[in-house]
Design a protein around this motif. Sequence first.
Motif, mmCIF file in Angstrom:
data_model
loop_
_atom_site.group_PDB
_atom_site.id
_atom_site.type_symbol
_atom_site.label_atom_id
_atom_site.label_comp_id
_atom_site.label_asym_id
_atom_site.label_seq_id
_atom_site.Cartn_x
_atom_site.Cartn_y
_atom_site.Cartn_z
ATOM 1 N N ILE A 59 -45.783 70.058 -0.245
ATOM 2 C CA ILE A 59 -47.202 70.065 -0.610
ATOM 3 C C ILE A 59 -47.387 69.762 -2.089
ATOM 4 C CG2 ILE A 59 -49.242 71.537 -0.818
ATOM 5 C CD1 ILE A 59 -48.305 72.930 1.764
ATOM 6 N N PHE A 60 -46.548 70.360 -2.929
ATOM 7 C CA PHE A 60 -46.685 70.094 -4.361
ATOM 8 C C PHE A 60 -46.245 68.675 -4.702
ATOM 9 C CE2 PHE A 60 -45.034 69.818 -8.650
ATOM 10 C CZ PHE A 60 -46.120 70.277 -9.380
ATOM 11 N N GLY A 61 -45.106 68.241 -4.126
ATOM 12 C CA GLY A 61 -44.570 66.928 -4.474
ATOM 13 C C GLY A 61 -45.485 65.790 -4.074
ATOM 14 N N ILE A 62 -46.208 65.931 -2.949
ATOM 15 C CA ILE A 62 -47.073 64.857 -2.466
ATOM 16 C C ILE A 62 -48.492 64.994 -3.011
ATOM 17 C CG2 ILE A 62 -47.941 63.662 -0.436
ATOM 18 C CD1 ILE A 62 -44.898 63.600 -0.751
ATOM 19 N N MET A 63 -49.016 66.230 -2.996
ATOM 20 C CA MET A 63 -50.428 66.436 -3.281
ATOM 21 C C MET A 63 -50.698 67.002 -4.673
ATOM 22 S SD MET A 63 -51.435 68.146 0.414
ATOM 23 C CE MET A 63 -53.155 68.331 -0.054
ATOM 24 N N ASP A 64 -49.644 67.398 -5.391
ATOM 25 C CA ASP A 64 -49.809 68.072 -6.685
ATOM 26 C C ASP A 64 -50.692 69.313 -6.548
ATOM 27 O OD1 ASP A 64 -48.174 66.404 -8.183
ATOM 28 O OD2 ASP A 64 -49.790 64.975 -8.560
ATOM 29 N N VAL A 65 -50.523 70.029 -5.444
ATOM 30 C CA VAL A 65 -51.296 71.249 -5.184
ATOM 31 C C VAL A 65 -50.355 72.435 -5.214
ATOM 32 C CG1 VAL A 65 -52.608 72.534 -3.460
ATOM 33 C CG2 VAL A 65 -53.098 70.114 -3.848
ATOM 34 N N VAL A 66 -50.648 73.412 -6.087
ATOM 35 C CA VAL A 66 -49.901 74.668 -6.109
ATOM 36 C C VAL A 66 -50.549 75.582 -5.068
ATOM 37 C CG1 VAL A 66 -49.157 76.623 -7.510
ATOM 38 C CG2 VAL A 66 -49.374 74.354 -8.552
ATOM 39 N N ASN A 67 -49.893 75.705 -3.920
ATOM 40 C CA ASN A 67 -50.505 76.375 -2.775
ATOM 41 C C ASN A 67 -50.193 77.872 -2.780
ATOM 42 O OD1 ASN A 67 -51.688 76.988 -0.347
ATOM 43 N ND2 ASN A 67 -49.994 76.196 0.882
ATOM 44 N N PHE A 68 -51.104 78.670 -3.312
ATOM 45 C CA PHE A 68 -50.917 80.114 -3.352
ATOM 46 C C PHE A 68 -51.099 80.752 -1.974
ATOM 47 C CE2 PHE A 68 -51.458 79.611 -7.925
ATOM 48 C CZ PHE A 68 -50.560 80.540 -8.412
ATOM 49 N N ALA A 69 -51.612 80.003 -1.003
ATOM 50 C CA ALA A 69 -51.805 80.533 0.345
ATOM 51 C C ALA A 69 -50.580 80.311 1.231
ATOM 52 C CB ALA A 69 -53.030 79.890 0.994
ATOM 53 N N HIS A 70 -49.510 79.763 0.685
ATOM 54 C CA HIS A 70 -48.338 79.447 1.492
ATOM 55 C C HIS A 70 -47.720 80.706 2.098
ATOM 56 C CE1 HIS A 70 -45.588 76.287 2.735
ATOM 57 N NE2 HIS A 70 -44.574 77.096 2.491
ATOM 58 N N GLY A 71 -47.677 81.790 1.342
ATOM 59 C CA GLY A 71 -47.134 83.042 1.858
ATOM 60 C C GLY A 71 -47.951 83.586 3.011
ATOM 61 N N VAL B 228 -53.227 54.995 -5.475
ATOM 62 C CA VAL B 228 -54.221 53.924 -5.514
ATOM 63 C C VAL B 228 -53.708 52.685 -4.780
ATOM 64 C CG1 VAL B 228 -55.539 52.388 -7.015
ATOM 65 C CG2 VAL B 228 -55.209 54.784 -7.662
ATOM 66 N N MET B 229 -52.434 52.320 -5.042
ATOM 67 C CA MET B 229 -51.858 51.161 -4.368
ATOM 68 C C MET B 229 -51.726 51.408 -2.875
ATOM 69 S SD MET B 229 -50.789 48.094 -4.629
ATOM 70 C CE MET B 229 -50.610 47.887 -6.406
ATOM 71 N N ALA B 230 -51.387 52.644 -2.496
ATOM 72 C CA ALA B 230 -51.282 52.973 -1.072
ATOM 73 C C ALA B 230 -52.627 52.795 -0.374
ATOM 74 C CB ALA B 230 -50.773 54.402 -0.908
ATOM 75 N N GLU B 231 -53.699 53.242 -1.028
ATOM 76 C CA GLU B 231 -55.042 53.051 -0.467
ATOM 77 C C GLU B 231 -55.376 51.572 -0.355
ATOM 78 O OE1 GLU B 231 -57.790 56.879 -1.553
ATOM 79 O OE2 GLU B 231 -57.389 55.442 -3.159
ATOM 80 N N ALA B 232 -55.000 50.796 -1.364
ATOM 81 C CA ALA B 232 -55.287 49.360 -1.351
ATOM 82 C C ALA B 232 -54.556 48.648 -0.223
ATOM 83 C CB ALA B 232 -54.900 48.737 -2.691
ATOM 84 N N MET B 233 -53.392 49.181 0.187
ATOM 85 C CA MET B 233 -52.610 48.571 1.263
ATOM 86 C C MET B 233 -53.037 49.080 2.638
ATOM 87 S SD MET B 233 -48.801 48.494 -0.410
ATOM 88 C CE MET B 233 -48.140 47.599 1.001
ATOM 89 N N GLY B 234 -54.093 49.897 2.686
ATOM 90 C CA GLY B 234 -54.639 50.332 3.959
ATOM 91 C C GLY B 234 -54.090 51.644 4.486
ATOM 92 N N ILE B 235 -53.294 52.341 3.692
ATOM 93 C CA ILE B 235 -52.765 53.637 4.129
ATOM 94 C C ILE B 235 -53.869 54.685 4.022
ATOM 95 C CG2 ILE B 235 -51.111 55.478 3.590
ATOM 96 C CD1 ILE B 235 -49.200 53.315 2.593
ATOM 97 N N PRO B 236 -54.137 55.432 5.082
ATOM 98 C CA PRO B 236 -55.201 56.451 5.036
ATOM 99 C C PRO B 236 -54.741 57.676 4.241
ATOM 100 C CG PRO B 236 -54.098 56.505 7.164
ATOM 101 C CD PRO B 236 -53.495 55.349 6.406
ATOM 102 N N VAL B 237 -54.887 57.617 2.934
ATOM 103 C CA VAL B 237 -54.342 58.633 2.045
ATOM 104 C C VAL B 237 -54.904 60.020 2.362
ATOM 105 C CG1 VAL B 237 -54.252 59.400 -0.361
ATOM 106 C CG2 VAL B 237 -53.833 57.002 0.207
ATOM 107 N N GLY B 238 -56.205 60.074 2.683
ATOM 108 C CA GLY B 238 -56.808 61.367 2.997
ATOM 109 C C GLY B 238 -56.126 62.047 4.166
ATOM 110 N N TRP B 239 -55.830 61.280 5.220
ATOM 111 C CA TRP B 239 -55.169 61.847 6.391
ATOM 112 C C TRP B 239 -53.687 62.100 6.129
ATOM 113 C CZ3 TRP B 239 -57.914 64.187 9.749
ATOM 114 C CH2 TRP B 239 -59.217 63.764 10.004
ATOM 115 N N VAL B 240 -53.096 61.330 5.226
ATOM 116 C CA VAL B 240 -51.712 61.616 4.813
ATOM 117 C C VAL B 240 -51.649 62.994 4.164
ATOM 118 C CG1 VAL B 240 -49.881 60.980 3.185
ATOM 119 C CG2 VAL B 240 -50.976 59.218 4.582
ATOM 120 N N TYR B 241 -52.609 63.292 3.277
ATOM 121 C CA TYR B 241 -52.662 64.608 2.645
ATOM 122 C C TYR B 241 -52.832 65.713 3.689
ATOM 123 C CZ TYR B 241 -53.023 62.661 -2.086
ATOM 124 O OH TYR B 241 -52.769 62.020 -3.280
#
Length: 298
Positions: A40-52, A186-199
């Motif tokens: 989650i952190f590596g892909i989304m840069d989100v520090v997920n305090f709800a993981h526990g 940004v490049m992934a979005e430009a190539m048609g990858i649905p970044v929102g759903w990837v997240y």
Amino acid sequence: MQPVVQFFQSFPLDLLLIQTVNGIVTGLILALVASGLTLIFGIMDVVNFAHGELFMMGAYLGVVVLATTGNFWLALVIAVLMVAILGAALQILTLRPLIGRDPLNTILATFGISLILQNFALWEFGPVSRKIEEPIGTYFTLFYLQYPWYRIVIAVLSVAMIGGFWLFLKYSKFGIWIRATTQDRVMAEAMGIPVGWVYTGVFALGAAMAGASGVLFGPLGSINHTMGLDWVLKAFIVVVVGGMGNLGGSVAAAIFISLLEAYASIWVSPSQAVIVSFVVLILTLLFRPTGLFVATPK
């Protein structure tokens, strides 16, 4: 020389081996928890305090499904799927609207989610701890102890899940999307990858790994609404020591820290042995802030 020989002669080698096995087993469960956090952190840069709390919800769902079906392995599969769905819903409803904003917003959001899930578990299941019966009740002899086969089984399952997850990231189409999004959103979005759903998929995968860990840990300890706090704290230490966003480093760090705590508990109480992990964290931040298991560029 004689004092050294006497020390090794009196050293409890059998206890050392037992603690080594315990440390590896605990480390692999912790690696499973930390792998989801690392993803989650590596892909989304989100520090997920709800993981526990996702770990805790997995354990409680395991209790509920096991009581209904009577089958531990079916409870494991269903609980993992339900926690993955919960993770996807949380990402869509709370984190997706915060993409691109100050990271502090996501930290506060995940902290709020953790409090909501804790209080929901307290309201739904009460303050009394629950327990999951071990699906494998047989033992084998390890020196003077009867060691449960279940601990060995969950170690093997943890390795299999982490290995399967690595293969998924490396060879599947969705794994390629994830790696492309990591490198350049940004490049992934430009190539048609649905970044929102990837997240969303990434958060669901991370939640599923936490849920699996919760069910597997259930037979080893008590299940209550605060059980996720200790595990997520250790998982954060593992992520920092192993290198932020480094999956292999997180696995190595989890086993390394668990072994250190297991060895320390030979001479001090387990509650005091936990201090070792904080010492490793501080030393890592001081002398190797990129992580102990990250290759240094030449």
